[in-house]
Design an enzyme around this catalytic site. Structure first.
Site, mmCIF file in Angstrom:
data_model
loop_
_atom_site.group_PDB
_atom_site.id
_atom_site.type_symbol
_atom_site.label_atom_id
_atom_site.label_comp_id
_atom_site.label_asym_id
_atom_site.label_seq_id
_atom_site.Cartn_x
_atom_site.Cartn_y
_atom_site.Cartn_z
ATOM 1 N N HIS A 17 8.650 8.839 17.871
ATOM 2 C CA HIS A 17 9.806 9.759 18.175
ATOM 3 C C HIS A 17 10.990 9.307 17.939
ATOM 4 C CE1 HIS A 17 6.202 11.757 20.587
ATOM 5 N NE2 HIS A 17 6.214 12.558 19.606
ATOM 6 N N LYS A 41 -1.939 22.622 24.028
ATOM 7 C CA LYS A 41 -2.239 21.129 24.421
ATOM 8 C C LYS A 41 -3.106 20.971 25.930
ATOM 9 C CE LYS A 41 0.012 18.895 20.767
ATOM 10 N NZ LYS A 41 1.172 17.788 20.524
ATOM 11 N N ARG A 91 3.778 11.613 10.123
ATOM 12 C CA ARG A 91 2.925 10.592 10.105
ATOM 13 C C ARG A 91 1.988 10.008 9.026
ATOM 14 N NH1 ARG A 91 1.063 11.597 16.083
ATOM 15 N NH2 ARG A 91 0.479 13.190 14.987
ATOM 16 N N SER A 128 0.988 10.593 21.327
ATOM 17 C CA SER A 128 0.942 10.647 22.872
ATOM 18 C C SER A 128 -0.165 10.571 23.573
ATOM 19 C CB SER A 128 2.044 11.799 23.099
ATOM 20 O OG SER A 128 3.399 11.581 22.618
#
Ligand code: PNS
Length: 166
Positions: A17, A41, A91, A128
């Site tokens: 990030h 999430k 990514r 994360s």
């Protein structure tokens, strides 16, 4: 002045990030990093105030970056901030499919376009979710997150790792 919005959960912010924000801060006059609770999430590790604090500490070296939190659609925040673009990091190809769909949807409902910035290859595996998992079991995350995040993760899980499994 060109403002861009970089939204995400950032639970917690990691080096991938940071790299995206560094790139955006070189390209644009003002970068607003905004964290939200993403209901898709589930339960977060850090609350929004802690995430903001960690983001601010991790980006303190960038002088055209601001940090906020929000609880609305990304496009509504982008309009409120008068942002020219939403910025997203990519990514891998696996990110592209869902991000393209989100970008096209956001353009359709608001006219706000999304710019993608590719991750450097040494950051493309960072997530994360994995960082939380490693830290939870006492693993070393110092190569993946800024120092303030590593310290906070260690403190958060210090007590729980002393517990004996039942
Ligand atoms: O993968 P992340 O970091 O959890 O991304 C969160 C977010 C909100 C940036 C991403 O899901 C997105 O761009 N969503 C678009 C829909 C939207 O505006 N959601 C906000 C309220 S749930």
């Amino acid at each position: 002045m060109t403002t861009v919005l970089y939204p995400g959960s950032f639970d917690p912010i990691h080096n991938g990030h940071v790299e995206i924000v560094e790139t955006a801060s070189r390209l644009f006059d003002r970068v607003v990093v905004a964290t939200l609770h993403n209901p898709q999430k589930g339960t977060a590790l850090f609350d929004l105030a802690e995430r903001r604090e960690l983001i601010e500490a991790s980006l303190a070296h960038l002088h055209n970056v601001e940090v906020t939190s929000f609880a609305s659609l990304v496009v509504d925040l982008a309009k409120k901030l008068d942002a020219s673009f939403i910025v997203k990091g990519l990514r891998a190809v696996s990110d592209f499919e869902s991000e393209l769909q989100m970008a096209q949807t956001n353009t359709t409902i608001s006219g706000v376009d999304t710019l993608f910035i590719p991750s450097a290859s040494n950051h493309s595996f960072l997530a994360s979710k994995l960082i939380r998992e490693i830290a939870r079991f006492g693993g070393d995350v110092t190569a993946m997150v800024p120092p303030p995040v590593a310290e906070r993760l260690q403190a958060r899980f210090a007590t729980s790792n002393e517990e004996t499994p039942r």
